[in-house]
Design a protein around this motif. Sequence first.
Motif: not given
Length: 331
Positions: A263-281, A286-295
């Motif tokens: 919808r934003l008119g990105f190229s296929k190459e840019d779409e791939i970047t958004v899909v893989f970078c925007g959907s992953k965690k 996360g592991v060290p942050m959880a160790k710091v932030l939680f009891a």
Amino acid sequence: MKRPRFLPDNMTLLLLGKKKEKRREVVLTASIFPCEGQVAIVFDRLTTAMIALLFFMHGAKLSRAAVIAGATHWRLHLTVLLFTFAFFPLLGVLLKPALLWLVSPELYLGILFLCVLPSTVQSSIAFTAVARGNVPAAVCSASASNLIGIFVTPLLVSLLLAASTAGHSSLEAILKIVYQLLLPFVAGQIARPWIGRWMDKHKDSLKMLDQSSILLVVYVAFSEAVVQGLWRQVPPVMLISLLGISAVMLAIIMSLTMFASRRLGFSKEDEITVVFCGSKKSLASGVPMAKVLFASHTVGMVLLPLMLFHQLQLMVCAVMAQRYAVRDEQS
């Protein structure tokens, strides 16, 4: 010969056969032989030092150019950051009624924590490269996500998960982030001109140290959780529910990133970047942050949804990367 549509590709099989087994073995070891008493205290202090070393290495590995580059493609990077730190947390909040019907409140907190984490770096870039996407943009977006995540993730945790950080006041959590995560990261950035070339030369050995640090933190976290009765609180049916929730959330966010890119008119190459970078965690963040932030007694429960989601995203993205890579042959 054409590969059957739903047959896993070679990359998926490697991910299933290698990375998953290491973390599964750690969880299994922690379940059978959890560390307790004085041993647990020693291991806890060791993990604190390893987390600081981990973020020092992150800072030293990340080139100064990767931190500041990519500003000219601000629409792509802003899209990735919005999905990572806005749409993903919003999805976790909106799904709360359904999620609480399927899992315990403690596991729901783990799902929310998963939603506020930054994107992965190495795997996002690797999958973008395999899919023939915009690799330089992936480097910038994934790096920016992790850098910003050092500040944004604790803020979102304080807003969405305040009740779960018992034992950690907001000020205490901020101070822990500063001296356990931020200061080592900055120190790594400062030291990069002197040690960057050495780290690049020994990146394979350092990668093993990086992974060992994460595995150690996972072992200590799950040991504490097992001692507190993790597997009595999470029956097999609930684990299956967690896996199903991870699949649904991943499908929703990947569909949204794909739709928004087009919808934003990105190229296929840019779409791939958004899909893989925007959907992953990121499990590495996360592991060290959880160790710091939680009891300490809640960390294992908080990390369980993240570990399941992490394995699922690797398998799904491996398949999708191969599909994207052969797009010209199929058109």
